[in-house]
Motif scaffolding. Sequence first.
Motif, PDB file in Angstrom:
ATOM      1  N   ASN A 136      15.881  16.707  36.991  1.00  8.77           N
ATOM      2  CA  ASN A 136      14.736  15.925  37.472  1.00  8.77           C
ATOM      3  C   ASN A 136      15.170  14.594  38.067  1.00  8.77           C
ATOM      4  O   ASN A 136      14.405  13.643  38.131  1.00  8.77           O
ATOM      5  N   LEU A 137      16.411  14.539  38.519  1.00  8.45           N
ATOM      6  CA  LEU A 137      16.979  13.313  39.081  1.00  8.45           C
ATOM      7  C   LEU A 137      17.208  13.504  40.575  1.00  8.45           C
ATOM      8  O   LEU A 137      17.669  14.550  41.022  1.00  8.45           O
ATOM      9  N   ARG A 138      16.883  12.472  41.358  1.00 10.85           N
ATOM     10  CA  ARG A 138      17.088  12.512  42.804  1.00 10.85           C
ATOM     11  C   ARG A 138      17.733  11.215  43.275  1.00 10.85           C
ATOM     12  O   ARG A 138      17.246  10.125  42.955  1.00 10.85           O
ATOM     13  N   VAL A 148      13.956   9.316  38.848  1.00 12.81           N
ATOM     14  CA  VAL A 148      13.800  10.319  37.802  1.00 12.81           C
ATOM     15  C   VAL A 148      12.320  10.666  37.764  1.00 12.81           C
ATOM     16  O   VAL A 148      11.485   9.788  37.523  1.00 12.81           O
ATOM     17  N   GLU A 149      12.004  11.944  38.007  1.00  7.64           N
ATOM     18  CA  GLU A 149      10.587  12.362  38.100  1.00  7.64           C
ATOM     19  C   GLU A 149       9.818  11.477  39.090  1.00  7.64           C
ATOM     20  O   GLU A 149       8.693  11.045  38.822  1.00  7.64           O
ATOM     21  N   VAL A 153      14.636   4.078  39.432  1.00  9.73           N
ATOM     22  CA  VAL A 153      15.474   3.519  38.377  1.00  9.73           C
ATOM     23  C   VAL A 153      16.367   2.456  39.028  1.00  9.73           C
ATOM     24  O   VAL A 153      17.142   2.763  39.932  1.00  9.73           O
ATOM     25  N   LEU A 206      19.185   6.055  32.289  1.00 11.46           N
ATOM     26  CA  LEU A 206      18.749   7.426  32.544  1.00 11.46           C
ATOM     27  C   LEU A 206      17.926   7.969  31.388  1.00 11.46           C
ATOM     28  O   LEU A 206      16.894   8.618  31.588  1.00 11.46           O
ATOM     29  N   GLU A 207      18.366   7.704  30.167  1.00 10.72           N
ATOM     30  CA  GLU A 207      17.633   8.178  28.991  1.00 10.72           C
ATOM     31  C   GLU A 207      16.251   7.537  28.907  1.00 10.72           C
ATOM     32  O   GLU A 207      15.255   8.202  28.616  1.00 10.72           O
ATOM     33  N   ALA A 209      14.495   6.537  31.322  1.00 12.82           N
ATOM     34  CA  ALA A 209      13.652   7.070  32.394  1.00 12.82           C
ATOM     35  C   ALA A 209      13.275   8.530  32.161  1.00 12.82           C
ATOM     36  O   ALA A 209      12.474   9.088  32.906  1.00 12.82           O
ATOM     37  N   SER A 211      15.563  11.198  32.058  1.00 10.87           N
ATOM     38  CA  SER A 211      16.390  12.107  32.842  1.00 10.87           C
ATOM     39  C   SER A 211      16.806  13.327  32.019  1.00 10.87           C
ATOM     40  O   SER A 211      17.138  13.218  30.840  1.00 10.87           O
ATOM     41  N   ARG A 212      16.795  14.497  32.662  1.00  9.55           N
ATOM     42  CA  ARG A 212      17.301  15.708  32.033  1.00  9.55           C
ATOM     43  C   ARG A 212      18.744  15.974  32.436  1.00  9.55           C
ATOM     44  O   ARG A 212      19.286  17.044  32.174  1.00  9.55           O
ATOM     45  N   LYS A 227      23.391  19.187  33.205  1.00  7.91           N
ATOM     46  CA  LYS A 227      21.969  19.327  32.943  1.00  7.91           C
ATOM     47  C   LYS A 227      21.725  19.369  31.455  1.00  7.91           C
ATOM     48  O   LYS A 227      22.518  19.969  30.709  1.00  7.91           O
TER      49      LYS A 227
END
Length: 236
Positions: A136-138, A148-149, A153, A206-207, A209, A211-212, A227
Amino acid sequence: MMAYRLLLVDDEDKILSMLENYLGQEGFETARASNGREALEIFRQQSFDLIVLDLMLPQVNGLEVCKEIRRFSEVPIIILTAKGDEIDKLLGLELGADDYVSKPFSLRELSARIKAVLRRSKSSSAGGSSSMAIANLRLEPARFELFVEDNPVALTPTEFKLIFSLLEHPGQVLSRLQLLERAYGDIYEGYERSIDTHISNLRRKLEKAGSRLGIKSVYGIGYKVEKEGNGHEDIS
Protein backbone atom coordinates in the motif's frame (compact mmCIF):
# COMPACT_ATOMS: atom_id res chain seq x y z
CA MET A 1 19.77 30.46 -11.66
CA MET A 2 19.10 31.52 -8.09
CA ALA A 3 21.70 30.74 -5.46
CA TYR A 4 20.89 28.33 -2.66
CA ARG A 5 20.12 30.06 0.65
CA LEU A 6 21.74 28.68 3.79
CA LEU A 7 21.05 29.44 7.45
CA LEU A 8 24.29 29.22 9.46
CA VAL A 9 23.83 28.72 13.19
CA ASP A 10 26.79 28.87 15.59
CA ASP A 11 27.54 30.80 18.77
CA GLU A 12 31.08 31.71 17.66
CA ASP A 13 31.19 34.85 15.51
CA LYS A 14 34.58 33.87 14.13
CA ILE A 15 33.20 30.60 12.77
CA LEU A 16 30.12 32.32 11.31
CA SER A 17 32.23 34.94 9.55
CA MET A 18 34.56 32.26 8.19
CA LEU A 19 31.61 30.23 6.90
CA GLU A 20 29.91 33.28 5.35
CA ASN A 21 33.07 34.28 3.51
CA TYR A 22 33.93 30.83 2.19
CA LEU A 23 30.41 29.75 1.28
CA GLY A 24 29.75 33.13 -0.31
CA GLN A 25 32.73 32.50 -2.60
CA GLU A 26 31.18 29.12 -3.40
CA GLY A 27 28.05 30.87 -4.65
CA PHE A 28 25.74 30.43 -1.67
CA GLU A 29 23.59 33.12 -0.07
CA THR A 30 23.73 33.01 3.72
CA ALA A 31 22.07 34.30 6.86
CA ARG A 32 23.40 33.80 10.37
CA ALA A 33 22.11 33.14 13.87
CA SER A 34 24.16 32.93 17.06
CA ASN A 35 21.70 31.11 19.33
CA GLY A 36 18.88 28.60 19.03
CA ARG A 37 16.02 31.01 19.65
CA GLU A 38 17.27 33.44 17.02
CA ALA A 39 17.70 30.56 14.55
CA LEU A 40 14.07 29.49 14.95
CA GLU A 41 12.81 33.05 14.59
CA ILE A 42 14.81 33.64 11.40
CA PHE A 43 13.81 30.28 9.94
CA ARG A 44 10.11 31.00 10.48
CA GLN A 45 10.43 34.38 8.76
CA GLN A 46 12.57 33.45 5.76
CA SER A 47 12.99 30.63 3.26
CA PHE A 48 16.13 28.49 3.24
CA ASP A 49 17.38 25.52 1.24
CA LEU A 50 19.57 24.09 4.01
CA ILE A 51 20.62 24.72 7.62
CA VAL A 52 24.11 24.29 9.05
CA LEU A 53 23.41 23.84 12.75
CA ASP A 54 25.87 23.72 15.64
CA LEU A 55 24.57 21.62 18.53
CA MET A 56 26.20 23.57 21.37
CA LEU A 57 24.07 26.70 21.36
CA PRO A 58 22.88 29.11 24.09
CA GLN A 59 19.20 29.64 24.96
CA VAL A 60 17.92 26.71 22.86
CA ASN A 61 20.42 23.96 22.03
CA GLY A 62 20.89 22.59 18.54
CA LEU A 63 19.09 19.31 19.21
CA GLU A 64 15.97 21.19 20.33
CA VAL A 65 16.22 23.46 17.29
CA CYS A 66 16.42 20.41 15.02
CA LYS A 67 13.47 18.79 16.77
CA GLU A 68 11.34 21.94 16.51
CA ILE A 69 12.13 22.50 12.84
CA ARG A 70 11.19 18.92 12.04
CA ARG A 71 7.71 19.61 13.43
CA PHE A 72 6.87 21.71 10.38
CA SER A 73 9.67 21.47 7.80
CA GLU A 74 11.79 18.87 6.00
CA VAL A 75 14.50 21.36 5.04
CA PRO A 76 17.90 19.61 4.92
CA ILE A 77 19.96 19.99 8.10
CA ILE A 78 23.68 19.39 8.59
CA ILE A 79 24.71 19.38 12.23
CA LEU A 80 28.10 20.41 13.61
CA THR A 81 29.28 18.28 16.53
CA ALA A 82 32.31 18.06 18.76
CA LYS A 83 34.86 15.56 17.50
CA GLY A 84 34.15 12.08 18.86
CA ASP A 85 30.80 13.04 20.40
CA GLU A 86 28.93 10.08 18.93
CA ILE A 87 25.88 10.39 21.18
CA ASP A 88 25.07 13.85 19.86
CA LYS A 89 25.58 12.66 16.29
CA LEU A 90 23.12 9.81 16.80
CA LEU A 91 20.59 12.05 18.53
CA GLY A 92 20.83 14.59 15.74
CA LEU A 93 20.24 11.95 13.08
CA GLU A 94 17.36 10.47 15.07
CA LEU A 95 15.75 13.91 15.23
CA GLY A 96 15.90 14.21 11.45
CA ALA A 97 19.27 15.74 10.55
CA ASP A 98 20.58 14.62 7.16
CA ASP A 99 24.31 14.64 7.83
CA TYR A 100 26.91 15.74 10.34
CA VAL A 101 30.38 17.25 10.30
CA SER A 102 32.70 17.00 13.30
CA LYS A 103 34.58 20.00 14.64
CA PRO A 104 37.24 20.97 13.80
CA PHE A 105 36.30 20.67 10.14
CA SER A 106 37.71 21.84 6.84
CA LEU A 107 35.71 24.38 4.88
CA ARG A 108 36.15 22.29 1.77
CA GLU A 109 34.66 19.23 3.47
CA LEU A 110 31.67 21.17 4.79
CA SER A 111 31.04 22.71 1.37
CA ALA A 112 31.19 19.26 -0.24
CA ARG A 113 28.71 17.89 2.29
CA ILE A 114 26.35 20.81 1.72
CA LYS A 115 26.43 20.25 -2.03
CA ALA A 116 25.86 16.51 -1.61
CA VAL A 117 22.82 17.03 0.62
CA LEU A 118 21.41 19.66 -1.73
CA ARG A 119 21.82 17.28 -4.67
CA ARG A 120 19.80 14.67 -2.80
CA SER A 121 17.16 17.26 -1.98
CA LYS A 122 16.89 19.21 -5.22
CA SER A 123 18.28 17.18 -8.10
CA SER A 124 16.26 14.88 -10.27
CA SER A 125 18.64 11.93 -9.96
CA ALA A 126 15.61 9.99 -8.86
CA GLY A 127 13.19 12.45 -10.35
CA GLY A 128 13.25 11.06 -13.88
CA SER A 129 11.95 7.71 -12.68
CA SER A 130 8.36 6.65 -12.86
CA SER A 131 6.28 6.01 -9.77
CA MET A 132 6.80 2.83 -7.74
CA ALA A 133 4.01 0.96 -5.97
CA ILE A 134 4.48 -1.95 -3.57
CA ALA A 135 1.86 -3.16 -1.10
CA ASN A 136 0.00 0.00 0.00
CA LEU A 137 3.02 2.25 -0.51
CA ARG A 138 3.58 4.51 -3.53
CA LEU A 139 6.70 6.54 -4.30
CA GLU A 140 6.62 9.46 -6.73
CA PRO A 141 10.31 10.31 -7.40
CA ALA A 142 9.55 13.14 -9.83
CA ARG A 143 7.63 14.96 -7.10
CA PHE A 144 9.81 13.80 -4.19
CA GLU A 145 6.73 12.31 -2.49
CA LEU A 146 5.89 9.11 -0.62
CA PHE A 147 2.34 7.93 0.01
CA VAL A 148 0.84 5.19 2.19
CA GLU A 149 -2.82 4.54 1.32
CA ASP A 150 -2.73 7.85 -0.62
CA ASN A 151 -1.68 9.71 2.54
CA PRO A 152 1.60 11.65 2.22
CA VAL A 153 4.54 10.72 4.45
CA ALA A 154 7.09 13.49 5.05
CA LEU A 155 10.69 12.36 4.57
CA THR A 156 14.06 14.05 4.84
CA PRO A 157 16.18 13.98 1.66
CA THR A 158 18.32 11.17 3.10
CA GLU A 159 15.30 9.08 4.07
CA PHE A 160 13.81 9.58 0.61
CA LYS A 161 17.02 8.46 -1.07
CA LEU A 162 17.16 5.35 1.12
CA ILE A 163 13.57 4.23 0.53
CA PHE A 164 14.01 4.95 -3.18
CA SER A 165 17.10 2.71 -3.26
CA LEU A 166 15.36 -0.10 -1.37
CA LEU A 167 12.26 0.06 -3.59
CA GLU A 168 14.45 -0.05 -6.69
CA HIS A 169 15.58 -3.51 -5.52
CA PRO A 170 12.58 -5.12 -3.79
CA GLY A 171 13.54 -8.25 -1.88
CA GLN A 172 17.24 -7.67 -2.51
CA VAL A 173 19.58 -7.08 0.42
CA LEU A 174 21.55 -3.83 0.25
CA SER A 175 24.52 -3.45 2.54
CA ARG A 176 25.06 -0.43 4.73
CA LEU A 177 27.87 0.68 2.44
CA GLN A 178 25.67 0.38 -0.66
CA LEU A 179 22.93 2.41 1.02
CA LEU A 180 25.44 4.96 2.25
CA GLU A 181 26.87 5.44 -1.24
CA ARG A 182 23.37 5.85 -2.69
CA ALA A 183 22.36 8.32 0.01
CA TYR A 184 25.54 10.37 0.20
CA GLY A 185 27.15 9.91 -3.20
CA ASP A 186 30.93 10.04 -2.97
CA ILE A 187 30.88 11.98 0.33
CA TYR A 188 30.44 9.36 3.02
CA GLU A 189 33.68 9.18 4.98
CA GLY A 190 33.49 7.22 8.17
CA TYR A 191 30.06 6.66 9.68
CA GLU A 192 28.51 3.69 8.04
CA ARG A 193 26.38 3.03 11.12
CA SER A 194 24.48 6.28 10.62
CA ILE A 195 22.41 4.32 8.10
CA ASP A 196 20.91 2.35 11.02
CA THR A 197 19.55 5.55 12.53
CA HIS A 198 18.03 6.72 9.26
CA ILE A 199 16.48 3.28 8.71
CA SER A 200 14.98 3.37 12.22
CA ASN A 201 13.45 6.76 11.44
CA LEU A 202 12.05 5.41 8.17
CA ARG A 203 10.53 2.37 9.90
CA ARG A 204 8.90 4.55 12.51
CA LYS A 205 7.32 6.80 9.88
CA LEU A 206 6.13 3.89 7.74
CA GLU A 207 4.64 2.04 10.71
CA LYS A 208 2.88 5.16 11.93
CA ALA A 209 1.39 5.65 8.46
CA GLY A 210 0.14 2.03 8.37
CA SER A 211 2.48 0.74 5.66
CA ARG A 212 2.20 -2.94 4.77
CA LEU A 213 5.75 -2.83 3.47
CA GLY A 214 8.45 -3.55 6.03
CA ILE A 215 12.18 -2.89 6.10
CA LYS A 216 13.83 -6.12 7.22
CA SER A 217 17.23 -6.35 8.91
CA VAL A 218 19.56 -9.00 7.55
CA TYR A 219 22.08 -9.83 10.26
CA GLY A 220 25.61 -8.71 9.48
CA ILE A 221 24.74 -7.50 5.97
CA GLY A 222 22.15 -4.73 5.69
CA TYR A 223 18.49 -4.21 4.81
CA LYS A 224 15.77 -5.12 2.32
CA VAL A 225 12.07 -4.34 1.87
CA GLU A 226 9.37 -6.99 2.17
CA LYS A 227 5.58 -7.02 2.00
CA GLU A 228 4.00 -7.40 5.43
CA GLY A 229 7.55 -7.22 6.80
CA ASN A 230 7.99 -7.63 10.51
CA GLY A 231 11.74 -8.01 10.69
CA HIS A 232 12.26 -4.90 12.74
CA GLU A 233 14.84 -6.15 15.21
CA ASP A 234 18.01 -4.10 15.23
CA ILE A 235 21.24 -5.75 14.20
CA SER A 236 24.81 -5.41 15.34
